[in-house]
Design an enzyme around this catalytic site. Sequence first.
Site, short mmCIF file in Angstrom:
data_model
loop_
_atom_site.label_atom_id
_atom_site.label_comp_id
_atom_site.label_asym_id
_atom_site.label_seq_id
_atom_site.Cartn_x
_atom_site.Cartn_y
_atom_site.Cartn_z
N LYS A 123 20.67 32.87 57.31
CA LYS A 123 19.96 32.38 56.12
C LYS A 123 20.27 33.29 54.92
N PHE B 290 19.14 20.68 55.56
CA PHE B 290 18.30 21.21 56.63
C PHE B 290 19.11 21.60 57.86
N GLY C 131 10.37 42.52 67.38
CA GLY C 131 10.84 41.99 66.10
C GLY C 131 9.77 41.33 65.27
N ASN D 62 9.38 27.94 70.97
CA ASN D 62 9.43 29.33 70.52
C ASN D 62 8.26 29.66 69.62
N LEU E 164 4.40 29.22 67.72
CA LEU E 164 3.01 29.21 68.20
C LEU E 164 2.41 27.81 68.29
N TYR F 189 19.89 34.91 63.43
CA TYR F 189 19.43 33.68 62.76
C TYR F 189 19.06 33.99 61.31
N ASN G 11 23.96 15.92 63.91
CA ASN G 11 24.75 15.83 65.15
C ASN G 11 23.84 15.62 66.37
N LEU G 12 22.54 15.53 66.14
CA LEU G 12 21.54 15.29 67.19
C LEU G 12 21.50 16.41 68.23
N ASP H 152 28.89 16.17 62.62
CA ASP H 152 28.69 17.61 62.74
C ASP H 152 29.20 18.31 61.49
N SER I 281 14.34 30.67 54.62
CA SER I 281 13.21 31.00 55.48
C SER I 281 12.60 32.32 55.04
N ALA I 282 11.31 32.46 55.28
CA ALA I 282 10.64 33.74 55.04
C ALA I 282 11.22 34.82 55.93
P1 NAD Z 1 15.23 21.04 63.61
O1 NAD Z 1 16.02 21.69 64.68
O2 NAD Z 1 14.16 20.10 64.00
O3 NAD Z 1 16.19 20.32 62.58
C1 NAD Z 1 17.49 20.78 62.30
C2 NAD Z 1 18.45 19.61 62.52
O4 NAD Z 1 19.80 20.05 62.25
C3 NAD Z 1 18.43 19.09 63.96
O5 NAD Z 1 18.14 17.70 63.93
C4 NAD Z 1 19.83 19.39 64.50
O6 NAD Z 1 20.27 18.39 65.39
C5 NAD Z 1 20.65 19.43 63.21
N1 NAD Z 1 21.87 20.24 63.27
C6 NAD Z 1 22.01 21.52 63.71
N2 NAD Z 1 23.30 21.90 63.60
C7 NAD Z 1 23.99 20.85 63.08
C8 NAD Z 1 25.34 20.64 62.75
N3 NAD Z 1 26.28 21.59 62.96
N4 NAD Z 1 25.71 19.45 62.22
C9 NAD Z 1 24.78 18.48 62.03
N5 NAD Z 1 23.49 18.61 62.33
C10 NAD Z 1 23.09 19.79 62.86
O7 NAD Z 1 14.63 22.23 62.70
P2 NAD Z 1 13.56 22.18 61.53
O8 NAD Z 1 12.38 22.94 61.99
O9 NAD Z 1 13.42 20.82 61.01
O10 NAD Z 1 14.31 23.09 60.46
C11 NAD Z 1 15.09 22.56 59.42
C12 NAD Z 1 15.71 23.69 58.64
O11 NAD Z 1 14.67 24.53 58.14
C13 NAD Z 1 16.61 24.60 59.47
O12 NAD Z 1 17.71 24.98 58.67
C14 NAD Z 1 15.74 25.78 59.78
O13 NAD Z 1 16.50 26.95 59.96
C15 NAD Z 1 14.90 25.87 58.52
N6 NAD Z 1 13.60 26.52 58.72
C16 NAD Z 1 12.77 26.09 59.71
C17 NAD Z 1 11.55 26.72 59.91
C18 NAD Z 1 10.65 26.31 61.03
O14 NAD Z 1 9.84 27.12 61.46
N7 NAD Z 1 10.71 25.09 61.53
C19 NAD Z 1 11.18 27.79 59.08
C20 NAD Z 1 12.04 28.20 58.07
C21 NAD Z 1 13.26 27.55 57.90
C1 WQD Z 2 3.65 33.08 64.86
C2 WQD Z 2 2.68 34.11 65.41
C3 WQD Z 2 3.64 35.47 67.14
C4 WQD Z 2 4.19 32.23 70.02
C5 WQD Z 2 9.37 32.10 63.35
C6 WQD Z 2 10.76 32.55 62.98
C7 WQD Z 2 10.98 32.39 61.50
C8 WQD Z 2 10.63 30.97 61.03
C9 WQD Z 2 9.30 30.53 61.52
C10 WQD Z 2 12.61 29.66 60.93
C11 WQD Z 2 3.32 35.48 65.64
C12 WQD Z 2 2.53 34.63 67.70
C13 WQD Z 2 3.90 32.98 68.90
C14 WQD Z 2 3.43 32.40 71.21
C15 WQD Z 2 2.11 34.07 70.05
N1 WQD Z 2 11.57 30.01 61.54
N2 WQD Z 2 2.87 33.89 68.92
N3 WQD Z 2 2.41 33.33 71.16
O1 WQD Z 2 7.61 34.47 64.42
O2 WQD Z 2 6.25 33.99 62.33
O3 WQD Z 2 8.42 32.89 62.65
O4 WQD Z 2 9.22 30.73 62.93
O5 WQD Z 2 13.08 30.11 59.93
O6 WQD Z 2 12.31 32.70 61.29
O7 WQD Z 2 10.92 33.92 63.34
O8 WQD Z 2 6.53 32.19 64.05
O9 WQD Z 2 5.34 30.58 65.47
O10 WQD Z 2 6.98 32.16 66.55
O11 WQD Z 2 4.83 33.06 65.66
O12 WQD Z 2 1.19 34.89 70.09
O13 WQD Z 2 3.67 31.77 72.23
O14 WQD Z 2 2.24 33.67 66.70
O15 WQD Z 2 3.65 36.75 67.73
O16 WQD Z 2 2.34 36.44 65.37
P1 WQD Z 2 7.18 33.52 63.40
P2 WQD Z 2 5.97 31.91 65.49
#
Ligand code: NAD
Ligand code: WQD
Length: 339
Positions: A152, A80, A293, A197, A199, A148, A32-33, A58, A124-125
């Site tokens: 998951k 995804f 957290g 959000n 690092l 969030y 859905n961008l 969407d 996700s972890a």
């Molecule tokens: P991203 O935001 O770049 O990609 C997610 C995509 O989903 C986006 O392009 C967004 O536009 C689309 N989207 C969201 N809601 C939608 C909806 N209702 N309908 C259609 N499209 C929708 O995120 P990413 O980092 O590529 O993550 C991909 C997946 O992996 C997510 O489910 C995320 O929760 C999971 N994940 C990400 C991380 C991470 O740190 N990046 C870690 C663990 C898990």
């Molecule tokens: C990594 C480390 C921070 C930003 C998050 C989500 C998790 C998963 C992956 C989707 C931590 C520190 C961060 C900054 C910092 N996403 N930090 N300054 O928290 O391990 O995981 O992304 O599923 O659900 O919670 O990743 O990259 O935010 O942080 O010092 O500006 O870097 O405290 O130790 P996190 P992160």
Amino acid sequence: MRILVTGGTGYIGSHTTLELLQAGHDVVVMDNLANSSTESLNRVQELSGRTASFVQADLLDPQALEAIFAEHSPEAVIHFAGLKAVGESVAKPLHYYRNNVAGTLNLLAAMDRHDVRTIVFSSSATVYGASEEVPLVEDMPMDAVNPYGRTKEQIEDILADLGASDERWSIALLRYFNPVGAHESGRIGEDPTGVPNNLLPFVAQVAVGRREKVMVFGNDYNTPDGTGVRDYIHVMDLAAGHLAALDYIAARKGVKRWNLGTGNGSSVLEVLAAFSKAAGKDVPYEFAPRRPGDAAVSYADPSAARAELGWSAGRSLDDMCRDHWNWQKQNPQGYATQA
Ligand code: NAD
Ligand code: WQD
């Protein structure tokens, strides 16, 4: 195979779509961008020399999903699409539960109606919560600590119940650790909206001059240098993990969970040092209080994926920083800069 990739214009989805196209699969991307643009897909097509179908739709629109399945007849889905900002999920829990959980229910209903019962899901972890035991192993209890993470956890439970109810389903639940880096060309990468959000994108934006300094959240953890330790994984290794999981489940029924991580932990200060080396400049930082957290240490036991999928994440932290920087320096404003 013909594969529907939900969220395929996003960060991990675009890198995986590239791998799928290069492996000869046919791909239809739906997104859905909300957090991405089609420029990523343009570049994936340019890199692969192949085209993917794209549908802007969407997950909350069942009719749009129905039309996608009717028109494209996918044989499997890599799911995804979802919202992923932890802080936003605390502020808008209903938005997150609706988008991620209800959206997934709509997707699964459409799959079932069209006899498509093979799905790889982006977990996700974060489902391990604030567990103090490392490495994290798939059979440890889920205990997410924010909305969030609970989306998951709930989707994993829904998929496990579905698999248990009907043995025709093939389901992979992939628990990603901390995805970073970019395709080695620097043409696609992570392009967060607003203040990052995570690092790595924050560090990269400081290095490219978009932000002044990195705030290091906490230097009093019980870790070797006092800063948080995470299992960073190169997004191209992660993409390859999806193809391995898809191959595995395409040939077997049931529900499987795999950690996708390297098994190595790196501290925030180690990441800053590796990124400074890759960028050839110091990345300014300052210590700040802990972020609520945050766990002190999180890294995977990736042995199940290695044994069952024959997959492991081979790229190093230096590779991740080099490729992340290559993307950031070529695209200082992300996809908005140039075509
Ligand atoms: P991203 O935001 O770049 O990609 C997610 C995509 O989903 C986006 O392009 C967004 O536009 C689309 N989207 C969201 N809601 C939608 C909806 N209702 N309908 C259609 N499209 C929708 O995120 P990413 O980092 O590529 O993550 C991909 C997946 O992996 C997510 O489910 C995320 O929760 C999971 N994940 C990400 C991380 C991470 O740190 N990046 C870690 C663990 C898990
Ligand atoms: C990594 C480390 C921070 C930003 C998050 C989500 C998790 C998963 C992956 C989707 C931590 C520190 C961060 C900054 C910092 N996403 N930090 N300054 O928290 O391990 O995981 O992304 O599923 O659900 O919670 O990743 O990259 O935010 O942080 O010092 O500006 O870097 O405290 O130790 P996190 P992160």
